[in-house]
Write a protein that holds these residues in place. Structure first.
Motif, PDB file in Angstrom:
ATOM      1  N   SER A   1       0.828  -1.205   0.000  1.00  0.00           N
ATOM      2  CA  SER A   1       0.000   0.000   0.000  1.00  0.00           C
ATOM      3  C   SER A   1       0.862   1.254   0.000  1.00  0.00           C
ATOM      4  O   SER A   1       0.586   2.216  -0.714  1.00  0.00           O
ATOM      5  N   LEU A   2       1.939   1.245   0.798  1.00  0.00           N
ATOM      6  CA  LEU A   2       2.833   2.401   0.867  1.00  0.00           C
ATOM      7  C   LEU A   2       3.478   2.671  -0.481  1.00  0.00           C
ATOM      8  O   LEU A   2       3.598   3.832  -0.904  1.00  0.00           O
ATOM      9  N   ALA A   3       3.905   1.611  -1.170  1.00  0.00           N
ATOM     10  CA  ALA A   3       4.527   1.779  -2.487  1.00  0.00           C
ATOM     11  C   ALA A   3       3.553   2.428  -3.472  1.00  0.00           C
ATOM     12  O   ALA A   3       3.920   3.326  -4.234  1.00  0.00           O
ATOM     13  N   ALA A   4       2.304   1.981  -3.456  1.00  0.00           N
ATOM     14  CA  ALA A   4       1.303   2.534  -4.370  1.00  0.00           C
ATOM     15  C   ALA A   4       1.019   4.004  -4.052  1.00  0.00           C
ATOM     16  O   ALA A   4       0.918   4.843  -4.953  1.00  0.00           O
ATOM     17  N   ILE A   5       0.932   4.324  -2.770  1.00  0.00           N
ATOM     18  CA  ILE A   5       0.636   5.694  -2.354  1.00  0.00           C
ATOM     19  C   ILE A   5       1.806   6.622  -2.673  1.00  0.00           C
ATOM     20  O   ILE A   5       1.624   7.728  -3.194  1.00  0.00           O
ATOM     21  N   GLN A   6       3.017   6.171  -2.379  1.00  0.00           N
ATOM     22  CA  GLN A   6       4.183   7.025  -2.624  1.00  0.00           C
ATOM     23  C   GLN A   6       4.409   7.239  -4.112  1.00  0.00           C
ATOM     24  O   GLN A   6       4.773   8.343  -4.544  1.00  0.00           O
ATOM     25  N   SER A   7       4.215   6.211  -4.907  1.00  0.00           N
ATOM     26  CA  SER A   7       4.424   6.354  -6.356  1.00  0.00           C
ATOM     27  C   SER A   7       3.432   7.331  -6.972  1.00  0.00           C
ATOM     28  O   SER A   7       3.703   7.918  -8.021  1.00  0.00           O
ATOM     29  N   ALA A   8       2.279   7.526  -6.317  1.00  0.00           N
ATOM     30  CA  ALA A   8       1.264   8.448  -6.831  1.00  0.00           C
ATOM     31  C   ALA A   8       1.423   9.859  -6.276  1.00  0.00           C
ATOM     32  O   ALA A   8       0.663  10.752  -6.665  1.00  0.00           O
ATOM     33  N   TYR A   9       2.388  10.073  -5.413  1.00  0.00           N
ATOM     34  CA  TYR A   9       2.607  11.399  -4.811  1.00  0.00           C
ATOM     35  C   TYR A   9       3.079  12.363  -5.904  1.00  0.00           C
ATOM     36  O   TYR A   9       4.080  12.099  -6.583  1.00  0.00           O
ATOM     37  N   GLU A  10       2.393  13.489  -6.069  1.00  0.00           N
ATOM     38  CA  GLU A  10       2.606  14.359  -7.227  1.00  0.00           C
ATOM     39  C   GLU A  10       3.388  15.639  -6.927  1.00  0.00           C
ATOM     40  O   GLU A  10       3.616  16.433  -7.839  1.00  0.00           O
ATOM     41  N   HIS A  11       3.796  15.855  -5.699  1.00  0.00           N
ATOM     42  CA  HIS A  11       4.362  17.160  -5.343  1.00  0.00           C
ATOM     43  C   HIS A  11       5.888  17.220  -5.435  1.00  0.00           C
ATOM     44  O   HIS A  11       6.469  18.262  -5.148  1.00  0.00           O
TER      45      HIS A  11
END
Length: 253
Positions: free
Chosen positions: A70-80
């Motif tokens: 879950s962390l990998a998916a969330i971090q990879s989607a971080y746009e900032h």
């Protein structure tokens, strides 16, 4: 003058080129003020755009993760983080997440960016040999013999530059959550960027070889394998650091 005579006179003047009627008295056009029509309704107010705090966004995003996947998916989607726009791949981690030793590196290089795994180039090959000398490997299944490897920055910075302080701050909530999920006994801070993120300090040649604490766990700063490739004489100090890690693992077994 009747209607028909007046109309005939007007048409005659139009044929002569008259294009504007005039009165008996002259008009000063400079004093004439045009009447501006009032708008029928007031314009709608412009909505203010709230300023986004990238670190707070990262903190909330990392806190919502339920595990490593879950962390990998969330971090990879971080746009900032602007670095992500120039990277080929998101580089999350490698090795056994049950490992007692977690290596925290700086950022992916060219080979890591192409393959999507941390420490796979020449520096990664040297890292594997270094830790194999004390009986640890990223491919090991047993937690006591395994390594788990990740980086502060999961995207390759342009021209392999060091991540900026604000970029490190954005990634720190993800790194903190990463450590919580892996729960290692020892963290190895491989280079200046991990020391800046975990200890708030730089100067790896001064910090290396001295135990510290990072994320609530014992941490050993070490010189990056890329530095050892450029300065082979420093391998002697790196070997001493590896022996310290081995002794610490033995004492906490």
């Amino acid at each position: 003058m009747d209607y028909h005579a007046a109309r005939a006179a007007l048409e005659w003047q139009m044929e002569l080129g008259a294009d504007e009627p005039i009165g008996d008295l002259p008009v000063n056009r400079y004093e004439a003020v045009a009447e501006v029509p009032k708008p029928s309704a007031a314009p709608a107010p412009v909505a203010e755009v709230a300023e986004v705090d990238p670190v707070e966004v990262a903190r909330q995003a990392a806190a919502s993760a339920s595990g490593l996947e879950s962390l990998a998916a969330i971090q990879s989607a971080y746009e900032h983080c602007e670095i992500r726009k120039g990277a080929r791949n998101f580089v999350f981690a490698d090795g056994n997440p049950e490992a007692r030793v977690m290596i925290l590196g700086e950022a992916p290089g060219r080979d890591e960016d192409l393959e999507g795994r941390p420490f796979v180039g020449r520096a990664g090959q040297l890292l594997d040999r270094m830790f194999a000398a004390i009986g640890l490997a990223r491919t090991a299944h047993h937690a006591g013999e395994a390594l788990y490897i990740t980086n502060v920055m999961p995207w390759r910075p342009p021209q392999n530059r060091d991540p900026e302080p604000d970029e490190i701050a954005m990634m720190l909530p993800f790194v903190t959550r990463h450590v919580e999920f892996v729960n290692p006994d020892i963290i190895v801070l491989m280079g200046n960027t991990p020391c800046a993120a975990a200890l708030g300090k730089r100067g790896i040649l001064r910090l290396r070889g001295h135990w510290s604490e990072a994320f609530g766990r014992p941490a050993m700063p070490m010189t990056h394998p890329a530095y050892l490739l450029r300065n082979p004489a420093a391998k002697r100090e790196a070997w001493a650091d590896l022996l310290e890690i081995k002794a610490r693992l033995k004492g906490t077994a």
